[in-house]
Scaffold this active site. Structure first.
Site, PDB file in Angstrom:
ATOM      1  N   HIS A  41      25.969  36.506 -35.931  1.00  0.00           N
ATOM      2  CA  HIS A  41      26.986  36.508 -34.876  1.00  0.00           C
ATOM      3  C   HIS A  41      28.375  36.447 -35.497  1.00  0.00           C
ATOM      4  O   HIS A  41      28.528  36.084 -36.662  1.00  0.00           O
ATOM      5  CB  HIS A  41      26.844  35.276 -33.975  1.00  0.00           C
ATOM      6  CG  HIS A  41      25.458  34.972 -33.520  1.00  0.00           C
ATOM      7  ND1 HIS A  41      24.879  35.585 -32.435  1.00  0.00           N
ATOM      8  CD2 HIS A  41      24.536  34.101 -33.983  1.00  0.00           C
ATOM      9  CE1 HIS A  41      23.654  35.097 -32.251  1.00  0.00           C
ATOM     10  NE2 HIS A  41      23.418  34.206 -33.178  1.00  0.00           N
ATOM     11  N   TYR A  98      29.370  25.684 -25.910  1.00  0.00           N
ATOM     12  CA  TYR A  98      29.848  25.078 -27.154  1.00  0.00           C
ATOM     13  C   TYR A  98      31.075  25.868 -27.578  1.00  0.00           C
ATOM     14  O   TYR A  98      31.253  27.027 -27.197  1.00  0.00           O
ATOM     15  CB  TYR A  98      28.774  25.114 -28.260  1.00  0.00           C
ATOM     16  CG  TYR A  98      28.302  26.508 -28.589  1.00  0.00           C
ATOM     17  CD1 TYR A  98      28.890  27.258 -29.605  1.00  0.00           C
ATOM     18  CD2 TYR A  98      27.270  27.105 -27.858  1.00  0.00           C
ATOM     19  CE1 TYR A  98      28.472  28.560 -29.893  1.00  0.00           C
ATOM     20  CE2 TYR A  98      26.838  28.397 -28.136  1.00  0.00           C
ATOM     21  CZ  TYR A  98      27.436  29.116 -29.144  1.00  0.00           C
ATOM     22  OH  TYR A  98      27.036  30.397 -29.427  1.00  0.00           O
ATOM     23  N   ASP A 115      20.852  34.293 -38.753  1.00  0.00           N
ATOM     24  CA  ASP A 115      21.386  33.558 -37.598  1.00  0.00           C
ATOM     25  C   ASP A 115      22.741  32.907 -37.906  1.00  0.00           C
ATOM     26  O   ASP A 115      23.235  32.078 -37.153  1.00  0.00           O
ATOM     27  CB  ASP A 115      20.408  32.512 -37.055  1.00  0.00           C
ATOM     28  CG  ASP A 115      20.789  32.051 -35.652  1.00  0.00           C
ATOM     29  OD1 ASP A 115      21.457  32.813 -34.931  1.00  0.00           O
ATOM     30  OD2 ASP A 115      20.451  30.905 -35.283  1.00  0.00           O
ATOM     31  N   ASN A 147      26.227  26.335 -32.772  1.00  0.00           N
ATOM     32  CA  ASN A 147      26.066  25.005 -32.206  1.00  0.00           C
ATOM     33  C   ASN A 147      25.211  24.058 -33.046  1.00  0.00           C
ATOM     34  O   ASN A 147      24.865  22.981 -32.582  1.00  0.00           O
ATOM     35  CB  ASN A 147      25.448  25.129 -30.796  1.00  0.00           C
ATOM     36  CG  ASN A 147      25.907  24.020 -29.885  1.00  0.00           C
ATOM     37  OD1 ASN A 147      26.836  23.267 -30.209  1.00  0.00           O
ATOM     38  ND2 ASN A 147      25.262  23.896 -28.759  1.00  0.00           N
TER      39      ASN A 147
END
Ligand code: 0GY
Length: 289
Positions: free
Chosen positions: A28, A44, A244, A249
């Site tokens: 991301h 978040y 990832d 968070n």
């Protein structure tokens, strides 16, 4: 809400060298917030983790390409993801999150910007609502673009969501295997149910990722490897892998991305399996053109 830093600034250099052309198929970007503000509905609020940081990590870990998945903190505003793709020199593509009312012309613009899939998120801690009927309409509408659908849910929803997934006409990629309990090894009830589900649904793929959240043991993630390696062996043409990063968070036990990369040869022990997992499979979904 205070801003969270969920990644390590000094990941180790992995011992495993990914093959040339390897794709980190789940990562991301966050912001930068000054240019791309977070959603008012974000659950978040992360520190900025923009494209320069992502591409530096890509190079450090030895990957060639990224698939950037729209994170929930940006809601349905895909500009941060599109910006990162645009800055990648053709080395990133993406998965968007869209308002089901999106116009066809906007879908076309996302496609032109490098988007190749749409994500449906069912995690209540991340999103307020997940309207299945409307998601289904979106899935049907993106067929003409040859996109696929990425679905994120937790294991307790697998059975309930099965009819919904069976109605989706495109390839589906399930994030993080639908978050099974890996503590029972490959034959723990949730891992077994997920493998049976994949056996019964040949157009459903999955990401064998997220050891850092799914492992009860923590590094070196032996429980994750023992539960997940048989799945890679059984479905070598339907698995993807991703870091990832920046680990949305995560606040405790932020993972070392180098150590995550070193899981790859334990999950996919041969060069042939590694090539499918890291190159052939993601290239089919994201760089078919
Ligand atoms: C992941 C996992 C998570 C978050 C998101 O979009 C997101 O915020 O995907 C999570 O919190 O489990 O895949 O990044």
């Amino acid at each position: 809400m205070s801003r969270i830093r969920s990644w390590t600034g000094a990941p180790s250099k992995p011992r495993f060298v990914p093959p040339p052309g390897a794709v980190d198929a789940h990562c991301h970007v966050f912001g930068p917030m000054a240019a791309f503000p977070f959603s008012a509905k974000a659950k978040y609020l992360p520190e900025d983790a923009g494209p320069e940081m992502l591409f530096a990590l890509r190079d450090h870990l030895g990957f060639s390409r990224n698939v950037i998945v729209q994170a929930s903190c940006h809601g349905t505003d895909n500009r941060a993801t599109l910006n990162a793709i645009a800055q990648s020199g053709g080395r990133a593509r993406g998965v968007a999150v869209v308002d089901p009312a999106i116009a066809d012309a906007e879908l076309d613009a996302l496609h032109a910007g490098g988007i190749r899939g749409v994500r449906f998120n069912f995690l209540k801690r991340l999103v307020d609502d997940a309207p299945r009927d409307r998601f289904l309409e979106v899935a049907k509408r993106v067929q003409r673009l040859a996109w696929h659908v990425v679905i994120y849910f937790e294991a307790e929803l697998l059975e309930e969501l099965t009819p919904f997934m069976e109605a989706i006409p495109t390839i589906i990629v399930i994030d993080h295997m639908g978050r099974p309990d890996v503590s029972g090894g490959p034959d723990g009830p949730e891992m077994r149910a997920f493998r049976e589900f994949l056996r019964a649904h040949p157009t459903i793929w999955t990401k064998v990722s997220c050891a850092e959240r799914l492992s009860a043991q923590g590094p070196p993630f032996d429980d994750f490897v023992s539960a997940v390696a048989p799945l890679v062996a059984e479905f070598p043409d339907r698995v993807l892998w991703g870091t990832d990063w920046p680990h949305p968070n995560m606040q405790d036990a932020v993972p070392d991305d180098g150590a995550l990369v070193d899981l790859i040869p334990r999950l996919a022990p041969t060069p042939a399996l590694q090539k499918k997992l890291l190159i052939d499979n993601p290239m089919k979904l994201y760089w078919a053109d």
